[in-house]
Motif scaffolding. Structure first.
Motif, PDB file in Angstrom:
ATOM      1  N   VAL A   1      57.166 119.905  -0.680  1.00  0.00           N
ATOM      2  CA  VAL A   1      57.992 118.713  -0.480  1.00  0.00           C
ATOM      3  C   VAL A   1      58.955 118.939   0.676  1.00  0.00           C
ATOM      4  N   THR A   2      58.761 118.200   1.753  1.00  0.00           N
ATOM      5  CA  THR A   2      59.670 118.278   2.894  1.00  0.00           C
ATOM      6  C   THR A   2      60.102 116.872   3.277  1.00  0.00           C
ATOM      7  N   GLY A   3      61.100 116.800   4.114  1.00  0.00           N
ATOM      8  CA  GLY A   3      61.572 115.489   4.541  1.00  0.00           C
ATOM      9  C   GLY A   3      63.012 115.571   4.992  1.00  0.00           C
ATOM     10  N   PRO A   4      63.624 114.442   5.266  1.00  0.00           N
ATOM     11  CA  PRO A   4      65.018 114.434   5.714  1.00  0.00           C
ATOM     12  C   PRO A   4      65.954 115.032   4.660  1.00  0.00           C
ATOM     13  N   VAL A   5      67.088 115.488   5.119  1.00  0.00           N
ATOM     14  CA  VAL A   5      68.118 116.017   4.222  1.00  0.00           C
ATOM     15  C   VAL A   5      68.600 114.902   3.284  1.00  0.00           C
ATOM     16  N   ILE A   6      68.753 115.222   2.000  1.00  0.00           N
ATOM     17  CA  ILE A   6      69.349 114.285   1.057  1.00  0.00           C
ATOM     18  C   ILE A   6      70.852 114.538   1.047  1.00  0.00           C
ATOM     19  N   ALA A   7      71.586 113.637   1.636  1.00  0.00           N
ATOM     20  CA  ALA A   7      73.038 113.763   1.757  1.00  0.00           C
ATOM     21  C   ALA A   7      73.633 112.357   1.677  1.00  0.00           C
ATOM     22  N   PRO A   8      74.018 111.915   0.478  1.00  0.00           N
ATOM     23  CA  PRO A   8      74.455 110.524   0.268  1.00  0.00           C
ATOM     24  C   PRO A   8      75.623 110.094   1.140  1.00  0.00           C
TER      25      PRO A   8
ATOM     26  N   ALA B   1      66.209 110.334 -11.942  1.00  0.00           N
ATOM     27  CA  ALA B   1      65.201 110.320 -10.882  1.00  0.00           C
ATOM     28  C   ALA B   1      65.811 110.760  -9.550  1.00  0.00           C
ATOM     29  N   ASP B   2      67.057 110.344  -9.297  1.00  0.00           N
ATOM     30  CA  ASP B   2      67.750 110.782  -8.078  1.00  0.00           C
ATOM     31  C   ASP B   2      67.986 112.290  -8.089  1.00  0.00           C
ATOM     32  N   VAL B   3      68.377 112.817  -9.251  1.00  0.00           N
ATOM     33  CA  VAL B   3      68.599 114.263  -9.388  1.00  0.00           C
ATOM     34  C   VAL B   3      67.295 115.014  -9.148  1.00  0.00           C
TER      35      VAL B   3
ATOM     36  N   TYR C   1      78.160 124.602  -5.950  1.00  0.00           N
ATOM     37  CA  TYR C   1      77.001 124.033  -5.272  1.00  0.00           C
ATOM     38  C   TYR C   1      76.476 122.787  -5.979  1.00  0.00           C
ATOM     39  N   LEU C   2      76.755 122.657  -7.278  1.00  0.00           N
ATOM     40  CA  LEU C   2      76.269 121.504  -8.028  1.00  0.00           C
ATOM     41  C   LEU C   2      76.877 120.194  -7.532  1.00  0.00           C
ATOM     42  N   LYS C   3      77.987 120.271  -6.840  1.00  0.00           N
ATOM     43  CA  LYS C   3      78.655 119.037  -6.421  1.00  0.00           C
ATOM     44  C   LYS C   3      77.797 118.227  -5.446  1.00  0.00           C
ATOM     45  N   GLN C   4      76.875 118.864  -4.753  1.00  0.00           N
ATOM     46  CA  GLN C   4      76.047 118.122  -3.797  1.00  0.00           C
ATOM     47  C   GLN C   4      74.961 117.297  -4.487  1.00  0.00           C
ATOM     48  N   LEU C   5      74.733 117.534  -5.782  1.00  0.00           N
ATOM     49  CA  LEU C   5      73.732 116.766  -6.512  1.00  0.00           C
ATOM     50  C   LEU C   5      74.217 115.336  -6.753  1.00  0.00           C
TER      51      LEU C   5
END
Length: 213
Positions: free
Chosen positions: A133-140, A91-93, A45-49
């Motif tokens: 904290v809500t908002g759009p999915v973080i998916a680069p 900061a991104d993490v 699961y860490l790979k999505q970070l």
């Protein structure tokens, strides 16, 4: 193309669930988040970070940090030493971890002492997000902004049968009512699944027991 794939997968879930096929429907749900995060379900699961290379993931494994929740529980200094990233990358993490869903689920079988064969079984699930904290999915790797989606499912894993399903979006709190027809008299064990369509590693599963009179 990818955005259209998500809509197609959601349609597949609808078709599979309408036919009562549990494991194919769950597999389609897993496919939605694999497409979103550009990773296989068998990968850590860490790979999505963001910025997580294979070397960083290996260091995390060596320290028994295997999930996003494990990463969030680390002290700041320990996390910095482990990841060895720049301030901007850290900061991104942090942004991803703050957005990663941490949801409390509770459920209740209504009128559970008065269930008879052939009658409707009603299950009320209550969902509450642990943070604000809500908002759009973080998916680069996903080419377009998208919101989180969730499925709440009741199924019989032994018979591979899907009994009830609801799809929802979740801001802070939500209640979902699921229903299905009570089987023959006796004690029956089902599973209640809470599935994300965007983030691997935050699903939940509970045993659901009913006594049919």
């Amino acid at each position: 193309m990818v955005v259209g794939a998500i809509r197609l997968i959601q349609a597949c879930v609808d078709v599979l669930s309408s036919n009562g096929w549990l494991s194919p429907a769950v597999a389609a749900m897993e496919l939605a988040r694999m497409v979103t995060q550009a990773m296989w379900s068998k990968e850590l699961y860490l790979k999505q970070l963001p910025h997580f290379t294979s070397d960083i993931i290996k260091r995390c494994q060596d320290k028994k940090v295997d999930t996003v929740f494990d990463m969030m529980e680390l002290e700041d200094d320990d996390r910095s030493k482990l990841l060895q990233l720049s301030d901007a990358q850290m900061a991104d993490v942090a942004r991803f971890c703050n957005r990663y869903p941490n949801i409390e689920l509770s459920y209740e079988v209504q009128d559970k002492d008065r269930i008879s064969s052939g009658a409707s079984v009603n299950v009320l699930a209550s969902l509450e997000r642990e943070d604000d904290v809500t908002g759009p999915v973080i998916a680069p790797f996903f080419p377009q902004k998208r919101e989180e989606g969730w499925w709440v499912v009741i199924g019989d894993p032994k018979a591979n049968t899907l009994l009830s399903i609801k799809r929802l979006t979740l801001q802070q709190k939500a209640k979902v009512k699921l229903d299905f027809v009570a089987p023959s008299p006796g004690q029956h064990f089902y599973a209640l699944y809470f599935m994300s369509d965007a983030y691997p590693g935050c699903d939940q599963e509970y045993e659901l027991k009913i006594d049919v009179g």
